[in-house]
Design an enzyme around this catalytic site. Structure first.
Site, PDB file in Angstrom:
ATOM      1  N   ASP A  98      -0.465  46.735  -0.146  1.00 58.39           N
ATOM      2  CA  ASP A  98      -0.315  47.669  -1.265  1.00 58.39           C
ATOM      3  C   ASP A  98      -0.986  48.978  -0.843  1.00 58.39           C
ATOM      4  O   ASP A  98      -2.132  48.984  -0.403  1.00 58.39           O
ATOM      5  CB  ASP A  98      -1.011  47.088  -2.506  1.00 58.39           C
ATOM      6  N   ASP A 200       2.131  52.259  -4.352  1.00 59.96           N
ATOM      7  CA  ASP A 200       1.750  52.371  -5.756  1.00 59.96           C
ATOM      8  C   ASP A 200       2.082  53.754  -6.315  1.00 59.96           C
ATOM      9  O   ASP A 200       1.754  54.777  -5.711  1.00 59.96           O
ATOM     10  CB  ASP A 200       0.231  52.135  -5.830  1.00 59.96           C
ATOM     11  N   GLU A 242       6.964  52.329  -5.693  1.00 55.58           N
ATOM     12  CA  GLU A 242       6.988  52.087  -7.138  1.00 55.58           C
ATOM     13  C   GLU A 242       7.344  53.404  -7.822  1.00 55.58           C
ATOM     14  O   GLU A 242       6.576  54.357  -7.789  1.00 55.58           O
ATOM     15  CB  GLU A 242       5.617  51.604  -7.619  1.00 55.58           C
ATOM     16  N   HIS A 316       2.621  42.159 -11.372  1.00 54.36           N
ATOM     17  CA  HIS A 316       1.294  42.016 -11.995  1.00 54.36           C
ATOM     18  C   HIS A 316       1.101  42.927 -13.206  1.00 54.36           C
ATOM     19  O   HIS A 316       0.070  42.848 -13.860  1.00 54.36           O
ATOM     20  CB  HIS A 316       0.231  42.306 -10.942  1.00 54.36           C
ATOM     21  N   ASP A 317       2.033  43.810 -13.464  1.00 50.94           N
ATOM     22  CA  ASP A 317       1.928  44.711 -14.624  1.00 50.94           C
ATOM     23  C   ASP A 317       2.832  44.266 -15.779  1.00 50.94           C
ATOM     24  O   ASP A 317       2.801  44.872 -16.845  1.00 50.94           O
ATOM     25  CB  ASP A 317       2.373  46.140 -14.242  1.00 50.94           C
TER      26      ASP A 317
HETATM   27  C1  GLC Z   1       0.560  50.848 -10.563  1.00 49.09           C
HETATM   28  C2  GLC Z   1       0.029  49.453 -10.423  1.00 49.09           C
HETATM   29  C3  GLC Z   1      -0.885  49.170 -11.574  1.00 49.09           C
HETATM   30  C4  GLC Z   1      -2.030  50.143 -11.523  1.00 49.09           C
HETATM   31  C5  GLC Z   1      -1.531  51.589 -11.484  1.00 49.09           C
HETATM   32  C6  GLC Z   1      -2.623  52.510 -11.024  1.00 49.09           C
HETATM   33  O1  GLC Z   1       1.384  50.992 -11.671  1.00 49.09           O
HETATM   34  O2  GLC Z   1       1.062  48.544 -10.299  1.00 49.09           O
HETATM   35  O3  GLC Z   1      -1.372  47.851 -11.563  1.00 49.09           O
HETATM   36  O4  GLC Z   1      -2.868  49.982 -12.633  1.00 49.09           O
HETATM   37  O5  GLC Z   1      -0.479  51.769 -10.582  1.00 49.09           O
HETATM   38  O6  GLC Z   1      -2.931  52.281  -9.679  1.00 49.09           O
END
Ligand code: GLC
Ligand code: CA
Length: 542
Positions: A98, A200, A242, A316-317
């Protein structure tokens, strides 16, 4: 388009804190992952996306990094990390790291050095701005975790930007030194033999906060092309960005191979379908299957050869899919396997989130004291302050809160699901006594074996990877499509509902490829589908 390994594998996401605890401190760790590699091999995956394992004060469970080149103490050591890489590679499993580079932790030395000293070269690693004349924040931007995106620092009388928690200050990508430092860190990991990066909130790095721009900033793609040249471009790595809010047109900018940016992106169009238009994810509305079809089909068709899809229901979100869009009480097995079949038969690289393969469910809470996630806790304060009822806020949390995905993995019916011999950092879903890996492996009819079979089918049949996609227009609750490749046609039919549905078509079945009932499926003229029935058949070419 050249072919790549990352188009052919299934990726499994591990949230290390919740995966497997090897030393009884209640926190999952790297040795714990190594212990389970044979399980993952049995499932058949080809890569692991590892949520952050770097040194972190854990304000946002590792998405706040204080040292990119060291391992979080609770997770183990760099030696453990190297051992994990070696053991995974031995089993032909690549490790995708990540990459969290929109922001660091406020405990990162770069931030610490620049914070009190406006003349430090590290000051400009972050985004500092003067207050308005009345002392208030530079503008109205808000954080994804509630409240202003600006935090005041009394020592230097300036505000810094944080799009997430105030312990996650945003990096300033306009500073070349920032970019160089990040590329060198990426190369440090590439040299260790990793398989790629999940990036991310990468759509935020081109931000221009003083102009009110956060996502899709003007230099975003320039930075990614530079990153590609300076780091992974010479290696065949999986890179997945992402990108909340990406449309197919935007996705092509990232993933058209000619542009030399990323392999693919995670787009979230389907993920927003059960939220009220223009509101937050907490503002619930029921999913319309019609909208789901429209969203998924659009992505199947529109990327063409200028990009590659990632296929996912969970991470995980996000809440657990069988609870979200399946039926986790009356049709747990049927709906979980339908969701698996529907997604894994589409074109793109599928991602499985830990526990999805055994149908782990959401874990409703009765009180906010049972919540752990910072996003949930902040939202709760904000909404209660704004006059919402406790019950209504809890309803949102139970439907969408991130803890749902983060409850530890259930390995067996033993205490704490065999996740730890100590006290878990976050309680397991009490249903671990029935929904757990050991039970799944013992039952030949379990959800696990559908996932295993889907992964094996992908290895054996190039039609799944390369075939064209065509939606079949039917009644609202049936989601059906064809895949075609080199003279073969596969028909995928799923009943996305608690009721029977009738499906018709003229095709002649040649053989059953996979299904979640024991039906014979000989004649397709008039098939009554049972609730959540799903099947894939090869049909005669017409
Ligand atoms: C992304 C991650 C999330 C995190 C955010 C800030 O959306 O998937 O878990 O809190 O970024 O890093
Ligand atoms: Ca541990």
């Amino acid at each position: 388009m050249n072919k790549h390994w990352w188009q052919e594998v299934v990726v499994y996401q591990i949230y290390p804190r919740s995966f497997n605890d090897s030393n009884g401190d209640g926190i999952g760790d790297l040795r714990g992952i190594i212990e389970k590699l044979d399980y993952l091999k049995l499932l058949g995956i080809g890569a692991i996306w590892l949520s952050p394992v770097y040194k972190s004060p854990n304000d946002d469970n590792g998405y706040d990094i204080s040292d990119y080149e060291n391992i979080m103490e609770e997770f183990g050591t760099m030696e453990d990390m190297e051992f994990l890489l070696a053991e995974a590679n031995k089993r032909e499993i690549k490790i995708v790291m990540d990459l969290v580079v929109n922001h660091t932790s406020d405990e990162h030395p770069w931030f610490i050095e620049g914070k009190d000293d406006p003349n430090s070269p590290y000051r400009d690693y972050y985004i500092w701005a003067n207050p308005k004349p009345d002392g208030s924040a530079p503008n109205e931007l808000t954080s994804a975790f509630s409240g202003s995106a600006w935090e005041f620092d009394a020592t230097t009388n300036q505000y810094y930007l944080h799009q997430f928690s105030k312990k996650q200050p945003d990096l300033n990508w306009e500073n070349e030194e920032v970019r160089k430092s990040i590329y060198s860190m990426m190369n440090f990991w590439i040299d260790k033999g990793i398989g790629g990066f999940r990036m991310d909130v990468i759509d935020l790095i081109g931000k221009r906060p003083l102009e009110g721009i956060l996502g899709n900033g003007p230099q975003l793609h320039e930075y990614l092309q530079e990153m590609n040249r300076e780091t992974f471009g010479q290696h065949d790595l999986l890179t997945v960005g992402e990108t909340w809010g990406a449309t197919p047109a935007i996705a092509k900018l990232y993933s058209n191979p000619e542009r030399k940016e990323l392999s693919m992106v995670f787009q979230f169009e389907h993920i927003g379908l059960d939220q009220q238009e223009g509101k937050e994810k907490w503002d619930l509305k029921p999913l319309s299957i019609k909208d789901l079809k429209t969203a998924l089909v659009k992505w199947q068709i529109e990327l063409g050869n200028e990009g590659w899809n990632s296929l996912f229901w969970n991470n995980h979100d996000l809440p657990r899919i069988v609870s979200r869009w399946g039926n986790d009480t009356d049709y747990h097995y049927e709906s979980a396997t339908l969701l698996a079949i529907l997604l894994h038969m589409m074109k793109g690289t599928p991602y499985i989130y830990q526990g999805e393969e055994i149908g782990m469910t959401n874990t409703p809470i009765q009180s906010i004291d049972e919540a752990q996630d910072i996003e949930t806790l902040n939202m709760y304060q904000e909404r209660i302050g704004a006059g919402y009822q406790v019950s209504e806020v809890l309803e949102s949390i139970n439907a969408k809160g991130r803890d749902n995905a983060r409850r530890p993995m259930a390995w067996s019916a033993q205490k704490h699901g065999g996740f730890t011999t100590g006290e878990p950092w976050l309680a397991l879903n009490p249903n671990y006594s029935t929904i757990n890996v050991e039970a799944a492996l013992e039952n030949p009819q379990s959800i696990f074996y559908t996932y295993q079979q889907l992964i094996q089918l992908r290895k054996d049949h190039p039609i799944i990877i390369w075939g064209s996609f065509e939606l079949i227009p039917t009644v609202e609750h049936i989601f059906a499509y064809y895949r075609r490749y080199e003279g073969k046609t596969w028909l995928i039919v799923t009943n996305f509902s608690d009721e029977e549905q009738v499906f018709h078509c003229q095709d002649k079945v040649q053989k059953i490829i996979i299904q979640n009932t024991t039906s014979t499926i000989a004649d397709l003229q008039d098939v009554t589908l049972t609730p959540w029935q799903a099947f894939v058949v090869e049909v005669e070419e017409q």
